[in-house]
Design a protein around this motif. Structure first.
Motif, PDB file in Angstrom:
ATOM      1  N   GLN A  48       0.808  -1.222   0.000  1.00  0.00           N
ATOM      2  CA  GLN A  48       0.000   0.000   0.000  1.00  0.00           C
ATOM      3  C   GLN A  48       0.845   1.277   0.000  1.00  0.00           C
ATOM      4  OE1 GLN A  48      -3.078   0.213  -0.564  1.00  0.00           O
ATOM      5  NE2 GLN A  48      -4.259  -1.450   0.326  1.00  0.00           N
ATOM      6  N   GLY A  49       2.098   1.164   0.394  1.00  0.00           N
ATOM      7  CA  GLY A  49       2.962   2.340   0.435  1.00  0.00           C
ATOM      8  C   GLY A  49       2.664   3.272   1.601  1.00  0.00           C
ATOM      9  N   LYS A  50       1.986   2.763   2.609  1.00  0.00           N
ATOM     10  CA  LYS A  50       1.654   3.552   3.790  1.00  0.00           C
ATOM     11  C   LYS A  50       1.400   2.607   4.951  1.00  0.00           C
ATOM     12  CE  LYS A  50      -3.261   3.670   2.573  1.00  0.00           C
ATOM     13  NZ  LYS A  50      -4.435   4.531   2.278  1.00  0.00           N
ATOM     14  N   SER A  51       1.387   3.181   6.149  1.00  0.00           N
ATOM     15  CA  SER A  51       1.122   2.367   7.330  1.00  0.00           C
ATOM     16  C   SER A  51      -0.359   2.014   7.400  1.00  0.00           C
ATOM     17  CB  SER A  51       1.511   3.125   8.604  1.00  0.00           C
ATOM     18  OG  SER A  51       2.898   3.381   8.626  1.00  0.00           O
ATOM     19  N   PRO A  52      -0.692   0.860   7.973  1.00  0.00           N
ATOM     20  CA  PRO A  52      -2.108   0.477   8.092  1.00  0.00           C
ATOM     21  C   PRO A  52      -2.844   1.358   9.077  1.00  0.00           C
ATOM     22  CG  PRO A  52      -0.727  -1.076   9.282  1.00  0.00           C
ATOM     23  CD  PRO A  52       0.198  -0.177   8.524  1.00  0.00           C
ATOM     24  N   LYS A  53      -4.137   1.395   8.945  1.00  0.00           N
ATOM     25  CA  LYS A  53      -5.001   2.159   9.843  1.00  0.00           C
ATOM     26  C   LYS A  53      -4.885   1.598  11.255  1.00  0.00           C
ATOM     27  CE  LYS A  53      -9.896   3.297  10.524  1.00  0.00           C
ATOM     28  NZ  LYS A  53     -11.275   3.105   9.977  1.00  0.00           N
ATOM     29  N   GLN A  54      -4.840   2.497  12.228  1.00  0.00           N
ATOM     30  CA  GLN A  54      -4.770   2.086  13.623  1.00  0.00           C
ATOM     31  C   GLN A  54      -6.181   1.960  14.202  1.00  0.00           C
ATOM     32  OE1 GLN A  54      -1.726   1.355  15.147  1.00  0.00           O
ATOM     33  NE2 GLN A  54      -1.041   1.594  13.029  1.00  0.00           N
ATOM     34  N   GLY A  55      -6.278   1.332  15.341  1.00  0.00           N
ATOM     35  CA  GLY A  55      -7.562   1.213  16.016  1.00  0.00           C
ATOM     36  C   GLY A  55      -8.190  -0.151  15.860  1.00  0.00           C
ATOM     37  N   MET A  56      -9.391  -0.288  16.408  1.00  0.00           N
ATOM     38  CA  MET A  56     -10.077  -1.570  16.417  1.00  0.00           C
ATOM     39  C   MET A  56     -10.622  -1.925  15.040  1.00  0.00           C
ATOM     40  SD  MET A  56     -12.190  -1.284  20.021  1.00  0.00           S
ATOM     41  CE  MET A  56     -12.805  -2.975  19.864  1.00  0.00           C
ATOM     42  N   LEU A  57     -10.757  -3.210  14.812  1.00  0.00           N
ATOM     43  CA  LEU A  57     -11.424  -3.693  13.613  1.00  0.00           C
ATOM     44  C   LEU A  57     -12.927  -3.442  13.746  1.00  0.00           C
ATOM     45  CD1 LEU A  57      -9.596  -7.124  13.246  1.00  0.00           C
ATOM     46  CD2 LEU A  57      -9.283  -5.127  11.772  1.00  0.00           C
ATOM     47  N   PRO A  58     -13.661  -3.459  12.622  1.00  0.00           N
ATOM     48  CA  PRO A  58     -15.120  -3.282  12.706  1.00  0.00           C
ATOM     49  C   PRO A  58     -15.723  -4.259  13.717  1.00  0.00           C
ATOM     50  CG  PRO A  58     -14.411  -3.249  10.431  1.00  0.00           C
ATOM     51  CD  PRO A  58     -13.201  -3.643  11.237  1.00  0.00           C
ATOM     52  N   HIS A  59     -16.583  -3.757  14.587  1.00  0.00           N
ATOM     53  CA  HIS A  59     -17.173  -4.632  15.614  1.00  0.00           C
ATOM     54  C   HIS A  59     -18.620  -4.257  15.923  1.00  0.00           C
ATOM     55  CE1 HIS A  59     -15.590  -1.119  17.758  1.00  0.00           C
ATOM     56  NE2 HIS A  59     -16.501  -1.353  18.688  1.00  0.00           N
TER      57      HIS A  59
END
Length: 202
Positions: A48-59
């Protein structure tokens, strides 16, 4: 990025790459492709060329019943995955199954959105159901929290929800009305929604 020696590591990496291209977050990639958390994050950054999104997964376990529009897309995706599971006799979710199902869903959903003009042409959010939420909804269906219903009028197959305090079941095609902005809203959903969200007194 050292990987453990496995005979199927090549296939896992190919699937991990496709999952990440579809927007899958590292924790899900790690689970489905047998990679460590660090490996999945490194692979995500490389693709992706960027860091992944932080935080919880969909719940949000009520997402599929929050609107008729959500319900249509959740029902479409889970109907596809259930039909494939039934034909192949594969009860568990694999990376291959998630990728194949989401690609079929995306193809159908893009036509729905184009025909009904639900989104702006340049919107970055192509579909209301992204692959991460799709993965979560699959777990709800497997656990029995979401169940399929068949409408007695239009015969559509749609998702209902089993909840400790109430059961939600409304056809997203028949039991809706369209407001001035074109959004599909549940008919008489207020009382059901209040019952469903009522805090337990136990």
């Amino acid at each position: 990025m050292p990987f453990k020696s496995r005979s199927n590591i090549g296939a896992d990496l190919v699937l991990a790459e496709r999952l990440i291209q579809l927007g899958t977050r590292p924790p899900i990639v790690s689970q489905l492709c047998h990679l460590t958390r660090k490996q999945s994050i490194t692979f995500f950054k490389a693709i992706q060329g960027k860091s992944p999104k932080q935080g919880m997964l969909p719940h949000d376990h009520q997402w599929a019943i929050r609107s008729a529009f959500n319900n249509i897309h959740a029902s479409l995706f889970l109907s596809i995955i259930e039909d494939i599971r039934s034909r192949l006799s594969t009860p568990s979710l694999s990376a291959t199954l998630l990728v194949a199902t989401y690609e079929i869903y995306s193809n159908v959903a893009s036509r729905i959105l184009a025909d009904r003009q639900f989104i702006q042409p340049r919107s970055s959010q192509l579909y209301p159901l992204d692959i991460n939420r799709a993965w979560y909804l699959t777990s709800l269906l497997s656990a029995g929290d979401l169940v399929f219903m068949v409408c007695g009028r239009c015969r559509a197959r749609y998702l209902g929800m089993i909840h400790p305090d109430a059961a939600f079941s409304q056809c997203p095609i028949c039991e809706v009305w369209t407001d001035r902005s074109g959004r599909r809203r549940w008919v008489s959903a207020k009382s059901k929604s209040q019952s469903l969200n009522k805090p337990s007194t136990r």
